[in-house]
Design a protein around this motif. Structure first.
Motif, PDB file in Angstrom:
ATOM      1  N   HIS A   1       0.840  -1.202   0.000  1.00 20.60           N
ATOM      2  CA  HIS A   1       0.000   0.000   0.000  1.00 20.60           C
ATOM      3  C   HIS A   1       0.873   1.250   0.000  1.00 20.60           C
TER       4      HIS A   1
ATOM      5  N   ARG B   1      -2.510   7.616   1.255  1.00 17.94           N
ATOM      6  CA  ARG B   1      -3.709   7.937   0.457  1.00 17.94           C
ATOM      7  C   ARG B   1      -3.474   9.144  -0.456  1.00 17.94           C
TER       8      ARG B   1
ATOM      9  N   VAL C   1      -1.164   7.915  -6.567  1.00 12.04           N
ATOM     10  CA  VAL C   1      -2.619   8.055  -6.595  1.00 12.04           C
ATOM     11  C   VAL C   1      -3.046   9.015  -7.695  1.00 12.04           C
TER      12      VAL C   1
ATOM     13  N   TYR D   1      -4.607   0.988  -8.232  1.00 10.48           N
ATOM     14  CA  TYR D   1      -5.138   0.780  -6.880  1.00 10.48           C
ATOM     15  C   TYR D   1      -6.413  -0.054  -6.942  1.00 10.48           C
TER      16      TYR D   1
ATOM     17  N   ARG E   1     -10.117  -0.380  -5.899  1.00  5.92           N
ATOM     18  CA  ARG E   1     -11.085   0.701  -5.696  1.00  5.92           C
ATOM     19  C   ARG E   1     -12.365   0.172  -5.068  1.00  5.92           C
TER      20      ARG E   1
ATOM     21  N   GLU F   1     -12.991   5.125  -4.720  1.00  7.64           N
ATOM     22  CA  GLU F   1     -11.863   5.528  -3.874  1.00  7.64           C
ATOM     23  C   GLU F   1     -10.931   4.345  -3.644  1.00  7.64           C
ATOM     24  N   PRO F   2      -9.628   4.601  -3.474  1.00  2.41           N
ATOM     25  CA  PRO F   2      -8.713   3.499  -3.160  1.00  2.41           C
ATOM     26  C   PRO F   2      -9.139   2.777  -1.882  1.00  2.41           C
TER      27      PRO F   2
ATOM     28  N   VAL G   1      -9.077   0.919   1.589  1.00  2.00           N
ATOM     29  CA  VAL G   1      -8.276   1.002   2.817  1.00  2.00           C
ATOM     30  C   VAL G   1      -7.931  -0.415   3.256  1.00  2.00           C
TER      31      VAL G   1
ATOM     32  N   ALA H   1      -3.571   3.322   1.147  1.00  3.58           N
ATOM     33  CA  ALA H   1      -4.387   2.922  -0.003  1.00  3.58           C
ATOM     34  C   ALA H   1      -3.791   1.645  -0.593  1.00  3.58           C
TER      35      ALA H   1
END
Length: 430
Positions: free
Chosen positions: A111, A114, A119, A127, A129, A134-135, A137, A145
């Motif tokens: 990772h 963020r 990104v 990434y 999603r 959104e990436p 967690v 991310a």
């Protein structure tokens, strides 16, 4: 596992002792330049390789504490300005190499931060999603991310960034964070490409799967053993559990596998307490155990070499106090000298397998023999909080030895009867 998949380890690594250097906490300044001044001291202590916790710029989004987590990387090819400049880092590496020390970088492949450069600068499919685009967690770490390893471009992006540190900044290898969270095939590809840049690359995985030794890593963590050591120290289990682990471990991994052995590291120290808190009166013998266990690659974490009983803040400055050499320094110096002087204690396939001398108190007492290259080490360890009367026959291992911790000569008789205090030990060499 088929041993033919094993790539020979760098020669320096077989007898090595590794030091995990927390740049933020080692010195009041918390910089590369300040840490560089400690390198002669670490070399004199007997350290062979310095593993630096991640040195990269840290993300701002959802930052933890005032300074953030080392493991929320914003730019894989930059240095954290908290620590200094790239020129400062290069001087650190140059000084380390001049002293005969290797330098390992902590690598976070699973990772990024963020708000990492990737990104915004890389395609969205670098990434994983969520439904909102959104990436993802990973593991609840909301300052990070999750990268998408279904995309082979991510593989090459990681490899190119690692190559940058090998080819342009002279590092000697990587400690790879949470290595089990990305495909083993990625690590195999990375190792193959990176060894074209540095043939004696050293790779350490923070993971325990046996397949990581298939053309990828030189060493992996011995987390299970570490937790058992804590359990033995706290008497949740007896030494029989540790003995069973050693024999099971022998079956699970190739003979060449190196296993990182430790009583502390940055995770254990910050989240579960120092070795003083977790192991109490057993902390000394457990440190000895990490130096004599078969296939072990011993680790010393920042502050252990001075006996600093403190749990470091993880996301803020919390530096070591001023100090000089003390009895803890001498203890670790003797352990590193023990390892360097005895080929039987080498990691991987060069070291001796463990042979046990049976005894009358095996729920407390472990007597481990390791032999290689005409060298013999006998470790007599009362891994319990009980005073015991030990009774055992040494057979072919009887004879004259040197006590590794005192330097005094002594005889290991054919039949031994001796009283042993709680958590006491003797390490005999010849």
């Amino acid at each position: 596992m088929d041993e033919t998949t094993h790539i020979p380890h760098p020669a320096w690594s077989y007898p090595a002792v590794i030091y995990e250097l927390n740049v933020r906490q080692l010195t009041p300044e918390g910089t590369f330049a300040a840490a560089e001044k400690h390198l002669p001291r670490l070399r004199e202590l007997g350290i062979d390789a310095v593993w630096l916790m991640p040195i990269h710029p840290i993300g701002e989004t959802n930052r933890k504490g005032t300074l953030g987590s080392y493991y929320a990387v914003r730019d894989y090819c930059g240095v954290n300005p908290e620590f200094g400049t790239m020129a400062d880092f290069d001087r650190f590496v140059s000084t380390a190499h001049g002293l005969g020390l290797k330098v390992l970088l902590d690598w976070v492949a699973n990772h990024t931060a963020r708000d990492a450069r990737w990104v915004t600068e890389c395609p969205a499919d670098w990434y994983e999603r969520d439904a909102a685009g959104e990436p993802v967690v990973p593991n609840g770490w909301d300052d990070t991310a999750k990268l998408n390893y279904a995309n082979r471009a991510v593989w090459q992006g990681q490899i190119d960034a690692m190559r940058f540190w090998l080819a342009e900044h002279g590092v000697d290898g990587f400690r790879c964070d949470m290595a089990m969270l990305v495909p083993t095939a990625f690590w195999q590809e990375a190792a193959a490409q990176l060894r074209e840049v540095k043939h004696n690359l050293f790779m350490l995985a923070e993971a325990e799967q046996a397949d990581l030794f298939d053309r990828a890593f030189d060493a992996c963590y011995a987390w299970e053993m570490h937790h058992l050591m804590n359990d033995v120290a706290q008497q949740r289990v007896r030494v029989t559990s540790l003995r069973d682990y050693i024999y099971a471990d022998r079956r699970r991994y190739p003979r060449s596998a190196m296993r990182l052995a430790f009583t502390s590291n940055h995770d254990e120290n910050s989240w579960n307490g120092s070795e003083f808190a977790r192991m109490g009166a057993a902390r000394e013998i457990m440190a000895v155990f990490t130096f004599v266990v078969p296939r072990g690659l011993p680790l010393i974490y920042t502050g252990q070499e001075i006996g600093y009983d403190h749990s470091f803040a993880f996301f803020d400055r919390d530096p070591l106090p001023a100090y000089g050499s003390n009895p803890f320094s001498e203890f670790y110096r003797r352990l590193t000298a023990l390892r360097h002087a005895n080929p039987a204690l080498a990691s991987g396939e060069r070291g001796g397998e463990m042979i046990e001398i049976r005894n009358n108190a095996e729920d407390c007492l472990m007597i481990a023999v390791r032999e290689a290259e005409g060298n013999c080490v006998v470790a007599v360890m009362n891994l319990s909080p009980y005073a015991i009367h030990a009774d055992y026959y040494t057979g072919i291992y009887a004879g004259m030895y040197t006590d590794a911790m005192t330097g005094r000569p002594g005889e290991l008789r054919g039949h031994v009867e001796e009283d042993m205090a709680p958590w006491s030990y003797r390490i005999l060499t010849r």
